[in-house]
Design an enzyme around this catalytic site. Structure first.
Site, short mmCIF file in Angstrom:
data_model
loop_
_atom_site.label_atom_id
_atom_site.label_comp_id
_atom_site.label_asym_id
_atom_site.label_seq_id
_atom_site.Cartn_x
_atom_site.Cartn_y
_atom_site.Cartn_z
N HIS A 9 -9.27 -3.73 -2.44
CA HIS A 9 -8.31 -3.03 -1.66
C HIS A 9 -8.62 -1.49 -1.58
O HIS A 9 -8.70 -0.94 -0.37
CB HIS A 9 -6.72 -3.17 -2.11
CG HIS A 9 -5.65 -2.45 -1.38
ND1 HIS A 9 -4.63 -3.07 -0.95
CD2 HIS A 9 -5.48 -1.37 -1.39
CE1 HIS A 9 -3.96 -2.37 -0.54
NE2 HIS A 9 -4.22 -1.00 -0.63
N GLU A 10 -8.81 -1.01 -2.56
CA GLU A 10 -9.18 0.46 -2.82
C GLU A 10 -10.40 0.71 -2.14
O GLU A 10 -10.74 1.96 -1.41
CB GLU A 10 -9.19 1.05 -4.14
CG GLU A 10 -7.81 0.85 -4.94
CD GLU A 10 -6.43 1.45 -4.08
OE1 GLU A 10 -6.86 2.36 -3.17
OE2 GLU A 10 -5.58 0.96 -4.10
N HIS A 55 -10.17 1.06 1.75
CA HIS A 55 -9.70 2.48 2.01
C HIS A 55 -10.91 3.31 2.36
O HIS A 55 -10.88 4.23 3.36
CB HIS A 55 -8.66 2.94 1.08
CG HIS A 55 -7.34 2.55 1.06
ND1 HIS A 55 -6.55 2.64 2.15
CD2 HIS A 55 -6.58 2.05 0.25
CE1 HIS A 55 -5.58 2.28 2.06
NE2 HIS A 55 -5.39 1.71 1.00
N CYS A 63 0.80 -1.23 -0.11
CA CYS A 63 0.15 -0.11 0.14
C CYS A 63 1.00 1.28 -0.07
O CYS A 63 2.06 1.31 0.71
CB CYS A 63 -0.91 -0.20 1.31
SG CYS A 63 -2.15 1.29 1.45
#
Length: 184
Positions: free
Chosen positions: A153-154, A157, A110
């Site tokens: 993953h994004e 966030h 990351c």
């Protein structure tokens, strides 16, 4: 242009917040932020630009990573056939996913995490995502493999979740049953 010093690091509380929906149609300011996210990811993958500006290569970036707690992400990645997929999205949401899991054999990294975190991150092997593009078009994306992992993953966030939250502390390299290994 976003540079490495614009990217917040893992101890910043913004990375643990649930980001706010972007009011649509998007404002010019929000469009500019989203455009800068996709620009960073593309620039970071260009060896000349990355070296000139000291950019760490990345395949995705979310607005909270630049201190903006809004639901915006950028993904610029190749699929298993080598096709370039490039998305700049407002309010992305996973609307369906596979039962099967997948993980990157190299582990995940990351841009907000400056250390190596060893271990496997198990995610859905396939996802369907609904979102709105930079141009204001509603899209439904069906992704698998690395693009699906990157998208998850994004989106994490945007929900205050870091990739290492998924790593089994007692057995970081334990593979979940029937999980598909993805080489990167």
């Amino acid at each position: 242009m976003i540079k490495m010093n614009d990217i917040v690091r893992e101890d910043d509380p913004v990375l643990r917040e649930k980001a706010k929906e972007v009011p649509l149609p998007a404002s010019e300011e929000d469009k500019a932020i989203l455009a800068s996210l996709i620009e960073y990811v593309k620039n970071s993958q260009d060896p000349e630009i990355a070296e000139k500006y000291g950019l760490r290569p990345g395949i995705g970036l979310a607005a909270p990573q630049i201190g903006v707690s809004k639901r915006m992400i950028a993904v610029h990645v190749n699929d298993e056939n080598g096709n370039q997929l490039s998305y700049a999205l407002f309010n992305p949401k996973i609307v369906s996913h596979s039962v099967e899991k997948a993980y990157l054999t190299s582990g995940e990294g990351c841009l907000s995490v400056d250390r190596n975190v060893p271990g496997y991150v198990h995610r859905y092997a396939r996802v369907t995502v609904k979102a709105v593009t930079l141009e204001g078009e509603e899209v439904k994306l069906r992704l698998k493999g690395l693009p699906a992992i990157c998208m998850q993953h994004e989106i994490d966030h945007l929900n205050g979740v870091m990739f290492y939250d998924y790593i089994n502390e007692k057995a970081p390299f334990q593979i979940e049953e029937n999980a598909q290994a993805i080489e990167r």
